[in-house]
Scaffold this active site. Structure first.
Site, PDB file in Angstrom:
ATOM      1  N   ASP A 172      -0.253   5.215   0.784  1.00 53.66           N
ATOM      2  CA  ASP A 172      -0.534   6.222   1.803  1.00 53.66           C
ATOM      3  C   ASP A 172      -0.698   5.557   3.165  1.00 53.66           C
ATOM      4  O   ASP A 172      -1.531   4.672   3.342  1.00 53.66           O
ATOM      5  CB  ASP A 172      -1.795   7.006   1.436  1.00 53.66           C
ATOM      6  CG  ASP A 172      -1.799   8.401   2.025  1.00 53.66           C
ATOM      7  OD1 ASP A 172      -0.868   8.742   2.767  1.00 53.66           O
ATOM      8  OD2 ASP A 172      -2.732   9.161   1.719  1.00 53.66           O
TER       9      ASP A 172
ATOM     10  N   ASP B 246       0.864  -1.170   0.000  1.00 53.19           N
ATOM     11  CA  ASP B 246       0.000   0.000   0.000  1.00 53.19           C
ATOM     12  C   ASP B 246       0.909   1.230   0.000  1.00 53.19           C
ATOM     13  O   ASP B 246       2.114   1.136   0.261  1.00 53.19           O
ATOM     14  CB  ASP B 246      -0.886  -0.025   1.256  1.00 53.19           C
ATOM     15  CG  ASP B 246      -1.817   1.167   1.330  1.00 53.19           C
ATOM     16  OD1 ASP B 246      -2.384   1.540   0.296  1.00 53.19           O
ATOM     17  OD2 ASP B 246      -1.940   1.742   2.428  1.00 53.19           O
TER      18      ASP B 246
END
Length: 307
Positions: free
Chosen positions: A29, A27
């Site tokens: 953010d 991932d």
């Protein structure tokens, strides 16, 4: 099922873990950066993974940028990335409709990036940008004339979300033949401070309630993204690691795919969240329990450097 702090592993156990991985999916953010600020040490960890021969992919539910724009953001923050290593939900929305051989228009409640990705696959769209109320709500209901060529409604993060957009989206969705696509279910984005930062899932849920329909979710942890990344990257689930900051999206994706999972506590999931999970006598749904967790990605620099 239990979870372990990654830095508590012995050198031998960590080496075995590292040797079991060919591919790292991460991932963005909350793991690598927080909005426009890099999470300290994360570029060094990414580079180390690559030096060790691991393939590294950026898998984000964010739909406010296109893949080329994510490449530029990566470079700006100190990460090396090419367009083929990035999967974002603005791109997935376009791929979803392309696979459906969609030849109508899409009404977007979302960002300019979704529109740009649709244009890349020659799909027309409308709805992006502010939609200001003229008159009152009754005037809007009376005067709105739906475009008969709209065959899909795509909902993502929309900073211009408004009552006119809600009315138009639900009007189009009254036709059961109109596709209803949600980019991702995240109701929270990693916040730069103590303020809440509502995410795309909030807009999608609102339109689901108003239309009495459920969106097809294309981001983590749902089927479309799972099938796309496994097929596109020819992944061997047993030799793939998923890193994320969200139990309900990143870690759940990893568990559903049979990947190894690593949760970092630098984003949505907090230390108290994971402590509460550990304290449970019985875990009702082990799909949201990570194999490993750590405070932030930089915690593994010393471990990686010693191997």
């Amino acid at each position: 099922m239990s979870t372990k702090h990654l830095t508590s592993l012995s050198k031998e156990t960590f080496q075995s873990f590292l040797n079991s991985i060919d591919v790292v999916l991460s991932d963005c953010d909350g793991v690598l950066w927080r909005e426009n600020e890099v999470v300290p040490g994360s570029p060094e960890v990414v580079n180390k993974f690559k030096e060790l021969g691991k393939q590294f992919f950026y898998i984000t539910n964010n739909n406010t940028r296109t893949r080329p724009e994510f490449v530029e953001k990566c470079k700006k923050l100190g990460f090396e990335a090419t367009i083929d290593k990035i999967v974002c939900t603005s791109f997935l929305a376009a791929i979803y409709l392309k696979e459906k051989q969609f030849n109508k228009k899409a009404y977007i409640v979302g960002s300019l990036a979704i529109g740009k990705e649709l244009e890349e696959v020659n799909i027309k769209h409308l709805g992006v940008g502010p939609d200001v109320m003229e008159g009152d709500e009754l005037d809007l209901v009376k005067n709105f004339k739906p475009d008969p060529d709209v065959g899909a409604v795509i909902v993502g993060f929309d900073k211009y979300f408004s009552y006119p957009k809600l009315l138009k989206a639900t009007t189009y969705l009254a036709d059961p033949n109109v596709h209803f696509i949600g980019t991702n279910c995240d109701t929270d984005r990693p916040s730069p401070n103590t303020n809440k930062f509502p995410g795309s899932g909030c807009f999608i849920r609102t339109i689901e309630e108003a239309s009495n329909r459920s969106a097809i979710m294309i981001g983590k942890p749902e089927t479309f993204l799972r099938e796309y990344i496994i097929k596109t990257y020819n992944l061997n689930p047993e030799r793939t690691l998923m890193i994320g900051d969200n139990l309900k999206t990143d870690i759940l994706l990893g568990k559903r795919c049979g990947f190894k999972t690593l949760l970092v506590l630098s984003g949505v999931t907090t230390k108290s969240d994971i402590e509460s999970l550990i304290e449970l006598d019985q875990v009702k749904d082990d799909l949201v329990v990570p194999d490993y967790y750590t405070d932030q990605l930089s915690d593994v620099i010393s471990l990686l450097s010693n191997n």
